[in-house]
Design a protein around this motif. Structure first.
Motif, PDB file in Angstrom:
ATOM      1  N   PHE A   1      -3.389   3.762  -1.759  1.00  0.00           N
ATOM      2  CA  PHE A   1      -3.273   3.323  -3.140  1.00  0.00           C
ATOM      3  C   PHE A   1      -2.601   1.955  -3.127  1.00  0.00           C
ATOM      4  O   PHE A   1      -1.819   1.648  -2.228  1.00  0.00           O
ATOM      5  N   HIS A   2      -2.887   1.138  -4.136  1.00  0.00           N
ATOM      6  CA  HIS A   2      -2.337  -0.212  -4.184  1.00  0.00           C
ATOM      7  C   HIS A   2      -1.142  -0.344  -5.117  1.00  0.00           C
ATOM      8  O   HIS A   2      -0.470  -1.372  -5.115  1.00  0.00           O
ATOM      9  N   CYS A   3      -0.901   0.685  -5.916  1.00  0.00           N
ATOM     10  CA  CYS A   3       0.259   0.673  -6.803  1.00  0.00           C
ATOM     11  C   CYS A   3       0.539   2.098  -7.277  1.00  0.00           C
ATOM     12  O   CYS A   3      -0.299   2.994  -7.136  1.00  0.00           O
TER      13      CYS A   3
ATOM     14  N   LYS B   1      -6.143   8.355   2.061  1.00  0.00           N
ATOM     15  CA  LYS B   1      -6.438   7.507   0.902  1.00  0.00           C
ATOM     16  C   LYS B   1      -5.254   6.592   0.649  1.00  0.00           C
ATOM     17  O   LYS B   1      -4.126   7.048   0.509  1.00  0.00           O
TER      18      LYS B   1
ATOM     19  N   ASN C   1       0.661   3.111 -10.301  1.00  0.00           N
ATOM     20  CA  ASN C   1      -0.239   3.476 -11.396  1.00  0.00           C
ATOM     21  C   ASN C   1      -1.543   4.082 -10.880  1.00  0.00           C
ATOM     22  O   ASN C   1      -2.101   4.976 -11.526  1.00  0.00           O
ATOM     23  N   GLU C   2      -2.049   3.608  -9.753  1.00  0.00           N
ATOM     24  CA  GLU C   2      -3.249   4.223  -9.163  1.00  0.00           C
ATOM     25  C   GLU C   2      -2.966   5.672  -8.777  1.00  0.00           C
ATOM     26  O   GLU C   2      -3.830   6.540  -8.941  1.00  0.00           O
TER      27      GLU C   2
ATOM     28  N   ASN D   1       0.835  -1.195   0.000  1.00  0.00           N
ATOM     29  CA  ASN D   1       0.000   0.000   0.000  1.00  0.00           C
ATOM     30  C   ASN D   1       0.871   1.247   0.000  1.00  0.00           C
ATOM     31  O   ASN D   1       2.019   1.215   0.440  1.00  0.00           O
TER      32      ASN D   1
ATOM     33  N   GLU E   1      -2.940   7.755 -11.956  1.00  0.00           N
ATOM     34  CA  GLU E   1      -4.305   8.012 -12.414  1.00  0.00           C
ATOM     35  C   GLU E   1      -4.978   9.086 -11.563  1.00  0.00           C
ATOM     36  O   GLU E   1      -5.681   9.951 -12.093  1.00  0.00           O
ATOM     37  N   HIS E   2      -4.763   9.038 -10.269  1.00  0.00           N
ATOM     38  CA  HIS E   2      -5.368  10.025  -9.370  1.00  0.00           C
ATOM     39  C   HIS E   2      -4.885  11.445  -9.700  1.00  0.00           C
ATOM     40  O   HIS E   2      -5.654  12.392  -9.648  1.00  0.00           O
TER      41      HIS E   2
END
Length: 81
Positions: A36-38, A34, A40-41, A12, A44-45
């Motif tokens: 994130f799991h990677c 918040k 790339n997330e 995470n 994107e955010h």
């Protein structure tokens, strides 16, 4: 403005923005941090944002657990974004 990414155990990540010690943690709609799991997330955010620098920080408690007290602290690297 910079982006600071903190790598946590379990794959995470937390993200914050700002300059130096003046950082704002990214929060969800319930005002909780918040996660994130990677990376790339996180990309994107922040897809419409531009940052001067992006820092990735990894803290691991393992060095202390096995008696390595000479470790200088968390590893922090500037990464390509």
């Amino acid at each position: 403005m910079n982006l600071y990414i903190e790598s946590l155990e379990g794959g995470n990540y937390l993200a914050s923005t700002g300059m130096g010690s003046a950082r704002t943690l990214v929060r969800d709609n319930k005002s909780e941090p918040k996660t994130f799991h990677c990376l790339n997330e996180i990309r994107e955010h922040f897809h419409s944002e531009t940052f001067d620098k992006v820092w990735l920080r990894q803290s691991t408690p393992y060095e202390e657990m096995v008696g390595q007290t000479d470790h200088p602290g968390a590893l922090e690297l500037e990464i390509e974004w």
